[in-house]
Design a protein around this motif. Structure first.
Motif, mmCIF file in Angstrom:
data_model
loop_
_atom_site.group_PDB
_atom_site.id
_atom_site.type_symbol
_atom_site.label_atom_id
_atom_site.label_comp_id
_atom_site.label_asym_id
_atom_site.label_seq_id
_atom_site.Cartn_x
_atom_site.Cartn_y
_atom_site.Cartn_z
ATOM 1 N N ARG A 97 0.800 -1.231 0.000
ATOM 2 C CA ARG A 97 0.000 0.000 0.000
ATOM 3 C C ARG A 97 0.829 1.276 0.000
ATOM 4 N NH1 ARG A 97 -3.431 -3.791 0.246
ATOM 5 N NH2 ARG A 97 -5.622 -3.330 0.554
ATOM 6 N N ILE A 98 2.127 1.138 0.211
ATOM 7 C CA ILE A 98 2.971 2.334 0.206
ATOM 8 C C ILE A 98 3.042 2.859 -1.225
ATOM 9 C CG2 ILE A 98 5.214 3.317 0.774
ATOM 10 C CD1 ILE A 98 5.730 0.926 2.584
ATOM 11 N N PRO A 99 2.569 4.075 -1.420
ATOM 12 C CA PRO A 99 2.556 4.631 -2.781
ATOM 13 C C PRO A 99 3.939 5.018 -3.284
ATOM 14 C CG PRO A 99 1.869 6.292 -1.212
ATOM 15 C CD PRO A 99 2.031 5.019 -0.428
ATOM 16 N N ARG A 100 4.054 5.063 -4.561
ATOM 17 C CA ARG A 100 5.289 5.498 -5.214
ATOM 18 C C ARG A 100 5.612 6.912 -4.741
ATOM 19 N NH1 ARG A 100 7.692 4.236 -10.124
ATOM 20 N NH2 ARG A 100 8.728 5.963 -11.188
ATOM 21 N N GLY A 101 6.875 7.153 -4.483
ATOM 22 C CA GLY A 101 7.262 8.494 -4.047
ATOM 23 C C GLY A 101 7.179 8.682 -2.544
ATOM 24 N N LYS A 102 6.788 7.614 -1.823
ATOM 25 C CA LYS A 102 6.702 7.700 -0.365
ATOM 26 C C LYS A 102 7.500 6.565 0.283
ATOM 27 C CE LYS A 102 4.059 11.274 0.146
ATOM 28 N NZ LYS A 102 4.524 12.466 0.879
ATOM 29 N N VAL A 103 7.810 6.716 1.545
ATOM 30 C CA VAL A 103 8.531 5.667 2.267
ATOM 31 C C VAL A 103 7.926 5.485 3.654
ATOM 32 C CG1 VAL A 103 10.714 6.158 1.099
ATOM 33 C CG2 VAL A 103 10.174 7.275 3.274
ATOM 34 N N GLU A 153 11.879 6.872 -8.230
ATOM 35 C CA GLU A 153 10.463 7.054 -7.896
ATOM 36 C C GLU A 153 10.201 8.467 -7.422
ATOM 37 O OE1 GLU A 153 9.576 4.061 -4.982
ATOM 38 O OE2 GLU A 153 9.464 2.490 -6.491
ATOM 39 N N GLY A 154 11.247 9.272 -7.464
ATOM 40 C CA GLY A 154 11.064 10.662 -7.068
ATOM 41 C C GLY A 154 11.423 10.981 -5.633
ATOM 42 N N VAL A 155 11.968 9.996 -4.929
ATOM 43 C CA VAL A 155 12.348 10.221 -3.540
ATOM 44 C C VAL A 155 13.816 10.645 -3.499
ATOM 45 C CG1 VAL A 155 12.698 9.150 -1.288
ATOM 46 C CG2 VAL A 155 10.722 8.521 -2.675
ATOM 47 N N SER A 156 14.072 11.753 -2.830
ATOM 48 C CA SER A 156 15.437 12.244 -2.727
ATOM 49 C C SER A 156 16.197 11.483 -1.650
ATOM 50 C CB SER A 156 15.380 13.742 -2.402
ATOM 51 O OG SER A 156 16.673 14.232 -2.214
ATOM 52 N N VAL A 157 17.300 10.862 -2.043
ATOM 53 C CA VAL A 157 18.128 10.107 -1.101
ATOM 54 C C VAL A 157 19.522 10.737 -1.064
ATOM 55 C CG1 VAL A 157 19.071 7.848 -0.509
ATOM 56 C CG2 VAL A 157 16.883 8.011 -1.704
ATOM 57 N N SER A 158 19.946 11.141 0.124
ATOM 58 C CA SER A 158 21.240 11.811 0.257
ATOM 59 C C SER A 158 22.415 10.860 0.085
ATOM 60 C CB SER A 158 21.332 12.465 1.620
ATOM 61 O OG SER A 158 21.586 11.481 2.602
ATOM 62 N N ARG A 172 10.698 0.784 -0.390
ATOM 63 C CA ARG A 172 10.088 1.938 0.269
ATOM 64 C C ARG A 172 10.099 1.815 1.791
ATOM 65 N NH1 ARG A 172 5.208 1.822 -4.162
ATOM 66 N NH2 ARG A 172 6.588 2.212 -5.932
ATOM 67 N N VAL A 173 10.741 0.790 2.300
ATOM 68 C CA VAL A 173 10.817 0.619 3.747
ATOM 69 C C VAL A 173 12.255 0.849 4.206
ATOM 70 C CG1 VAL A 173 10.362 -0.907 5.678
ATOM 71 C CG2 VAL A 173 8.990 -1.093 3.597
ATOM 72 N N ILE A 174 12.424 1.827 5.085
ATOM 73 C CA ILE A 174 13.750 2.162 5.606
ATOM 74 C C ILE A 174 13.683 2.165 7.131
ATOM 75 C CG2 ILE A 174 14.345 3.473 3.562
ATOM 76 C CD1 ILE A 174 13.571 5.985 4.904
ATOM 77 N N ASN A 175 14.768 2.501 7.787
ATOM 78 C CA ASN A 175 14.738 2.421 9.250
ATOM 79 C C ASN A 175 14.206 3.689 9.911
ATOM 80 O OD1 ASN A 175 16.827 4.295 9.473
ATOM 81 N ND2 ASN A 175 18.377 2.695 9.437
ATOM 82 N N SER A 176 14.111 3.641 11.207
ATOM 83 C CA SER A 176 13.483 4.732 11.958
ATOM 84 C C SER A 176 14.260 6.038 11.874
ATOM 85 C CB SER A 176 13.325 4.331 13.420
ATOM 86 O OG SER A 176 14.587 4.148 14.008
ATOM 87 N N LEU A 203 22.606 8.185 2.395
ATOM 88 C CA LEU A 203 21.441 7.300 2.295
ATOM 89 C C LEU A 203 20.283 7.711 3.189
ATOM 90 C CD1 LEU A 203 23.312 3.893 2.046
ATOM 91 C CD2 LEU A 203 22.504 5.383 0.217
ATOM 92 N N HIS A 204 20.178 8.989 3.452
ATOM 93 C CA HIS A 204 19.075 9.496 4.266
ATOM 94 C C HIS A 204 17.933 10.001 3.400
ATOM 95 C CE1 HIS A 204 20.569 9.365 8.385
ATOM 96 N NE2 HIS A 204 21.766 9.639 7.913
ATOM 97 N N VAL A 205 16.724 9.819 3.920
ATOM 98 C CA VAL A 205 15.526 10.309 3.247
ATOM 99 C C VAL A 205 14.816 11.237 4.224
ATOM 100 C CG1 VAL A 205 13.246 9.669 2.364
ATOM 101 C CG2 VAL A 205 15.218 8.243 1.836
#
Length: 131
Positions: A20-26, A95-100, A68-72, A103-105
DNA sequence: ACAGTGACAACAT
DNA sequence: TATGTTGCCACTG
């Protein structure tokens, strides 16, 4: 099937939520565990996703957006794995998610709102609860 | 049945 | 911010 009769096991519940996690979200392992009513089962969530590698031949599990699943901490958590976190970062970026570089979002921008209670009920029990 | 394992999380340094 | 330690939980042989 690692299932015992009708009761949906934890893994399946995890997969259902992750789908259910949409594209562009985590989201995070812990948040997903919380949604399933098991606030301390974050580790098990990670384990569930890890198990996907053994099911890659099964098309039923091919559509799970595990990336789309990362840590806390809002960071990609599979740095030491051979498959490399690089792939995860690459996919997320596509997917449009900016990752530093580290590796941070940014959760403020990309955190998925999650599911409502009723939606969880449906995922876990297969249909709405009578209340 | 039981101990080991792991893509976590919270807390302490 | 970056490590290290400890508690957790579901799954596996």
């Amino acid at each position: 099937m690692t299932n015992s009769e009708n009761a949906p096991n934890f893994y399946e519940q995890v997969y259902a939520v992750v789908r259910r996690i949409p594209r562009g979200k985590v989201s995070s392992y812990g948040r997903i565990a919380n949604m399933l009513g098991r606030p301390r089962a974050a580790r098990a969530v990670g384990y569930a996703l890890n198990a996907l590698k053994d099911r890659k031949d099964d098309l039923a599990y091919a559509d799970i957006p595990w990336q789309r699943v990362i840590n806390s901490q809002g960071r990609i958590s599979i740095i030491n794995r051979e498959n490399s976190a690089h792939d995860q970062a690459t996919i997320l970026r596509s997917e449009g998610v900016s990752v530093s570089e580290t590796l941070h979002v940014d959760f403020d921008k990309y955190l998925w709102g999650g599911l409502h209670w009723a939606e969880i009920e449906e995922l876990v029990y297969g249909r709405s609860s009578p209340l």
